[in-house]
Write an enzyme that holds these catalytic residues in place. Structure first.
Site, PDB file in Angstrom:
ATOM      1  N   ASP A 281     -16.087   1.204  95.043  1.00  0.00           N
ATOM      2  CA  ASP A 281     -15.690  -0.126  95.506  1.00  0.00           C
ATOM      3  C   ASP A 281     -15.529  -1.022  94.271  1.00  0.00           C
ATOM      4  O   ASP A 281     -15.837  -0.622  93.144  1.00  0.00           O
ATOM      5  CB  ASP A 281     -16.683  -0.702  96.521  1.00  0.00           C
ATOM      6  CG  ASP A 281     -16.028  -1.789  97.388  1.00  0.00           C
ATOM      7  OD1 ASP A 281     -14.948  -2.288  97.012  1.00  0.00           O
ATOM      8  OD2 ASP A 281     -16.594  -2.149  98.432  1.00  0.00           O
TER       9      ASP A 281
HETATM   10  C1  BGC Z   1     -14.408  -4.550  99.428  1.00  0.00           C
HETATM   11  C2  BGC Z   1     -13.590  -3.380  99.913  1.00  0.00           C
HETATM   12  C3  BGC Z   1     -12.146  -3.564  99.534  1.00  0.00           C
HETATM   13  C4  BGC Z   1     -12.031  -3.788  98.042  1.00  0.00           C
HETATM   14  C5  BGC Z   1     -10.606  -3.950  97.561  1.00  0.00           C
HETATM   15  C6  BGC Z   1     -14.135  -4.905  97.978  1.00  0.00           C
HETATM   16  O1  BGC Z   1     -14.715  -6.100  97.632  1.00  0.00           O
HETATM   17  O2  BGC Z   1     -15.781  -4.272  99.615  1.00  0.00           O
HETATM   18  O3  BGC Z   1     -13.715  -3.249 101.303  1.00  0.00           O
HETATM   19  O4  BGC Z   1     -11.403  -2.459  99.942  1.00  0.00           O
HETATM   20  O5  BGC Z   1     -12.765  -4.958  97.697  1.00  0.00           O
HETATM   21  O6  BGC Z   1     -10.048  -5.124  97.985  1.00  0.00           O
END
Ligand code: BGC
Length: 759
Positions: A281
């Site tokens: 993530d």
């Molecule tokens: C979130 C994810 C997301 C990623 C990209 C993160 O902060 O937890 O769910 O896919 O950002 O935007």
């Protein structure tokens, strides 16, 4: 003989063409091995980097990195010209001309925004959910994207967590079904095809169980609960072929998921057989330092790669430290090869080696206007959205409304184009969404008079407004005094026959980093509702929110309540369809609505305890709260209709089920009311005595049935041994012989019971 299917692109690549025989997997293996032989260590590491384009990282700045082979994929770029420009850089300037892939959070729609996932789950309509996924994939692919960071299938039992809005609720069985539906819808059998995108299921694992519902917080969970309740939806997505898995930000029993080889290697790869890519993530690798498992950035990188994190999202550290770690022998080169192979395999499966522009098409075919109205799927969005609305209360048949007289439309969300779209809808265009105000006008035309007043701010708490507006001016704050706004609203209400108040949360209140310690409607709006109620006019609350709210007070101060979640581009029209009875509401709650925050976690499929609370005979030494009514305000699976339904003659086809056998539950559903309408017949099962305690009931089947007024139908819901299986104390999956209770109902609480024995 089958030709290696990459000839067309190889003519433009620096890689010499090879041909191979064999299965698709063998061909891919031969192609990727051949390519990797030509790659330097730095180029392999480059493939592991997923870079976000944004204000801190403008597209010009990454051009150099792309041409030097230091970037494997891009996210947050969503238009064909922008994507083409970057792919051109990789294909024209890169030494090996390895195409990039392009990803984005297509969570509940791309250009057309559908209801938030929690709302989609409330439809209990897998075909409608699949349609939303198919259209999302089509629009995302048309924008040149190859992957979506979706579906989000974290099981959610704590409405304080803002991200419950992104998931499909509390029920493991239902969320697992939806996980498969979404992966199938996105990938459509082949993610390389125009119109398909690769899924990347998230957040692996257990992110929905963050302690206290506080985002990013610790998760600590027994292995039994983990396997029984929280892991199955991710597994369902993996079994359906999800090409990607996004690793969660939380720790799992003390070990952060990003540094957890048990999770990412033993469970995901060895036990589940996952063959795709794992993606960290956002910035998660460097967060291993704060988690307290890495001494410094270099250590964090070592931990992440050796634990099985293939790609680093928005994290510069793989690039910076991996070459040195390999040279020092602290990370085996085979780990880099393994991760790089996963990325290249993924690009192969995306069809990018055959045609790096397969979703982009030729430049001349780009839409003149990315945001063109003609690109939207409004009709489908409206049909899907009205399926997701849940009627919570309807005293004296306040609803449906007549298209006549005067309607007072009031509330901070009533005319907000931004809020109705919900969070994670950034490719959607705010100006294209239909508010409740516009939807009501569209529905009544000249037939009725609609008066509008805002009535209140979402909250008067300036610190909350500032928090919500930290990155974008999402909430418009009205500087009039609360009393001035209420006075205006009351004046409007007094002139009307009925009041429709659109209240709840702004979209930013149900998002990432949006945990709430209080799950009620903010005081500014409650004061408004109280003032409207005092006018004596019938009050309809249209609730807009992304989590279960504690609505006890609201239910006492209103005549009808319609839960509309954040219903998307066509939300206003869909809500009007339901308010005026052009569509009879049929949604059911995918999460329990508690009475208060103190009852959380609250979910219907809990264990019984040795001293269960009994409504009829409450007693003292039972599992209960003495300072509050017990049980939920609205149970899982609950939702009313404008008509009435009755269930009768519940039978099982047999009192015994053989091993590998099947029995069928049958029940007569009758529409006893005056309107045509649909409802959801739900089937629950309980293992009465097993080697481990089993939930008081668990959903195992359902059917959404449409009946005309007065019509009845025999509804059949099969059950197989598979539906009775669970993990025992040794984590062995199987069904145990003995007595099972079977329940049918139109919600999880109000049910009829039968029993059978598994031999
Ligand atoms: C979130 C994810 C997301 C990623 C990209 C993160 O902060 O937890 O769910 O896919 O950002 O935007």
């Amino acid at each position: 003989m089958k030709w290696f299917g990459v000839v067309s692109v190889l003519s433009g690549l620096a890689i010499s063409p090879v041909f191979a025989q064999g299965t698709d997997a063998q061909q891919r293996e031969a192609f990727v091995s051949h390519l990797m032989k030509q790659m330097t260590l730095e180029e392999k590491i480059g493939q592991l980097r997923l870079i976000s384009v944004g204000p801190d990282n403008p597209k010009e700045a990454i051009r150099d990195g792309i041409s030097k082979g230091q970037i494997g994929a891009i996210f947050n770029t969503v238009t064909r010209p922008d994507i083409r420009l970057m792919q051109d850089q990789a294909m024209q300037l890169g030494r090996l001309k390895i195409p990039l892939f392009f990803a984005y959070d297509v969570v509940h729609g791309q250009r057309t925004v559908f209801p938030i996932s929690l709302g989609l789950a409330a439809s209990f309509d897998l075909e409608a959910i699949a349609l939303s996924g198919r259209i999302s994939a089509q629009e995302a692919s048309d924008d040149g994207l190859n992957m979506t960071f979706s579906p989000m299938v974290d099981i959610t039992r704590d409405p304080r967590w803002g991200r419950v809005s992104e998931g499909f609720g509390e029920d493991t069985w239902l969320v697992s079904k939806i996980a498969k539906v979404m992966v199938d819808a996105y990938q459509n059998g082949d993610p390389s095809k125009p119109g398909s995108v690769m899924a990347s299921v998230k957040h692996f694992a257990l992110y929905g169980a963050t302690e206290g519902g506080r985002d990013y917080n610790t998760v600590d969970m027994s292995p039994l609960r983990m396997h029984q309740d929280y892991l199955p939806p991710y597994k369902a997505a993996v079994d359906a072929g999800s090409g990607g898995v996004m690793v969660s930000l939380n720790s799992v029993n003390g070990v952060p998921a990003t540094a957890n080889p048990w999770l990412l290697k033993d469970l995901l790869r060895d036990q589940w057989g996952f063959k795709g890519i794992t993606i960290s993530d956002h910035g998660a690798i460097k967060e291993l330092i704060k988690h307290g498992v890495a001494e410094d950035a270099r250590d964090a990188v070592r931990l992440a790669i050796t634990s099985g994190v293939d790609m680093s999202m928005s994290d510069e550290y793989y690039d910076k430290y991996l070459p040195g770690l390999v040279k020092e022998g602290r990370v085996a080169e085979s780990e880099i090869d393994r991760a790089c192979r996963d990325v290249l395999n993924t690009k192969y499966d995306m069809g990018l080696f055959k045609d790096p522009y397969n979703h982009l098409g030729p430049a001349g075919a780009d839409p003149q206007d990315t945001n063109a109205e003609s690109r939207l799927h409004r009709a489908q969005a409206r049909v899907i959205a009205r399926n997701t609305l849940v009627l919570l209360k309807n005293d004296n048949q306040t609803l449906p409304l007549q298209k006549q007289g005067t309607i007072a439309l009031i509330g901070p969300m009533a005319d907000s184009q931004r809020d109705i779209m919900g969070s994670w809808s950034a490719a959607g265009v705010v100006k294209q969404s239909i508010t409740v105000r516009e939807g009501l006008h569209n529905a009544v035309g000249e037939k009725a008079n609609i008066l509008y007043a805002k009535g209140a701010n979402i909250t008067q708490d300036k610190s909350i407004i500032d928090y919500l507006n930290l990155y974008e001016p999402a909430v418009v704050f009205d500087s009039r005094s609360p009393q001035q706004m209420i006075d205006e609203a009351v004046k409007v209400a007094r002139q009307a026959d009925v009041v429709v108040a659109v209240v709840g949360e702004s979209q930013g209140m149900a998002h990432e980093a949006s945990s709430r310690a209080d799950i009620t409607i903010p005081p500014s709006q409650r004061n408004l509702i109280a003032a409207l109620k005092a006018t004596g006019k019938p009050i309809v609350l249209v609730l807009m929110n992304g989590r279960p709210l504690a609505l006890g007070w609201e239910s006492e101060h209103s005549d009808a309540m319609l839960e509309t979640w954040f219903s998307g581009t066509e939300g206003g029209n869909a809500i009007a369809d339901v308010l005026f009875g052009d569509y009879n509401p049929s949604g059911k709650l995918p999460m329990t609505f508690p009475r208060s925050v103190g009852q959380i976690p609250m979910y219907y499929n809990h264990l019984n305890s040795g001293r269960p609370f009994n409504k009829e005979n409450p007693g003292k030494y039972t599992s209960r709260y003495f300072d509050s009514p017990n049980g939920p305000l609205y149970p899982f699976g609950y939702g009313l209709s404008y008509t009435q339904f009755a269930l009768s003659d519940f039978t099982l086809s047999s009192a015994e089920m053989a091993r590998n056998g099947k029995i069928t539950a049958s029940v007569t559903l009758k529409n006893t009311g005056k309107y045509d309408g649909a409802t959801v017949v739900q089937l629950y099962v309980q293992d009465v005595a097993a080697s481990v305690s089993r939930p008081i009931k668990e959903l195992r089947n359902f059917k959404k049935v449409m009946l005309r007024a007065g019509q009845q139908q025999r509804v059949e819901l099969p059950l197989t041994e598979e539906d009775l299986k669970f993990y025992n104390a040794s984590l062995k999956w199987g069904a145990e012989p003995g007595k099972f209770n079977v329940f049918v109902g139109l919600d999880s609480d109000n049910v009829q019971q039968q029993s059978f024995t598994l031999k």
